[in-house]
Design an enzyme around this catalytic site. Sequence first.
Site, short mmCIF file in Angstrom:
data_model
loop_
_atom_site.label_atom_id
_atom_site.label_comp_id
_atom_site.label_asym_id
_atom_site.label_seq_id
_atom_site.Cartn_x
_atom_site.Cartn_y
_atom_site.Cartn_z
N GLU A 94 0.86 -1.19 0.00
CA GLU A 94 0.00 0.00 0.00
C GLU A 94 0.89 1.24 0.00
O GLU A 94 1.76 1.39 0.86
CB GLU A 94 -0.91 0.01 1.22
CG GLU A 94 -1.70 1.29 1.43
CD GLU A 94 -2.56 1.67 0.22
OE1 GLU A 94 -2.40 2.80 -0.29
OE2 GLU A 94 -3.38 0.83 -0.21
N ASP A 127 5.10 1.87 -3.37
CA ASP A 127 4.35 1.96 -4.61
C ASP A 127 4.42 0.60 -5.30
O ASP A 127 5.51 0.05 -5.49
CB ASP A 127 4.94 3.04 -5.50
CG ASP A 127 4.22 3.12 -6.83
OD1 ASP A 127 3.05 3.50 -6.85
OD2 ASP A 127 4.86 2.79 -7.85
N ASP A 145 -5.62 -4.44 -6.92
CA ASP A 145 -6.82 -3.61 -6.74
C ASP A 145 -6.37 -2.21 -6.33
O ASP A 145 -6.68 -1.73 -5.25
CB ASP A 145 -7.74 -4.23 -5.69
CG ASP A 145 -9.07 -3.51 -5.56
OD1 ASP A 145 -9.34 -2.62 -6.40
OD2 ASP A 145 -9.83 -3.81 -4.63
N PRO A 150 -7.85 -1.13 -15.43
CA PRO A 150 -6.69 -0.83 -16.29
C PRO A 150 -6.86 0.45 -17.11
O PRO A 150 -5.88 1.11 -17.44
CB PRO A 150 -6.61 -2.06 -17.21
CG PRO A 150 -7.28 -3.14 -16.44
CD PRO A 150 -8.38 -2.48 -15.67
#
Length: 225
Positions: A94, A127, A145, A150
């Site tokens: 995260e 990241d 998620d 996309p």
Amino acid sequence: MTAAYDTPVVLDRRDGPYGEVVLRRHGALFQIIANGCFLMDTSDGRSERLLVDAAYDALDGRPGPALLIGGLGVGFSLAHAAADRRWGRITVVEREPAVVDWHRDGPLGQLSAAALADPRTDVVQDDLVSYVTETSDTFDALCLDIDNGPGWTVTDGNDSLYSPAGLASCARVLKPGGVLAVWSAAPSPDFEGSLRNAGFRQVRTEEVPVARGVPDAVHLGVRPG
């Protein structure tokens, strides 16, 4: 009283490394907003659970598979995975410190506390694009998620994850026969083509009907053995 109850209440607002992130309460629901774009709330979670289950089912019963979850969000995917003892270690990446804080010390902990306390769980603040490019670790399943899909990314930099180079990085962190599962707010035939072009096999899409509009989708592909 009803009008006040139906008005979203901002619980926290922060300037994160990728812009503004906001946690709101709307009635009984929690909502996450990034740079003014609605990301997710706690209203359902069926498609997030499908993301995890479909990935596991595609592994054909290999014992104790290692799972990488891209995006903590409201915690549905993590909580569902941790409740399933068939998974081995569970790593969550995260990038927003605020989201991690909302789970560890804030109101989203009511959804994820047991999962975060599970010894199989590790939360990495990074990241995801950088993580899948740089990590030396490998996993049996990668569940993504981090965007609305996309073709509907939260920040421009996320576009690279769905490019040929990004999908190659996703494949790199998967063991042979490992599964990539990607959540999307709408089915994307073009992305199915991208997965096939990147070398993934058994590409398919599972859909979850929603109350209004197009169904949520989970796109799946298997790295060749």
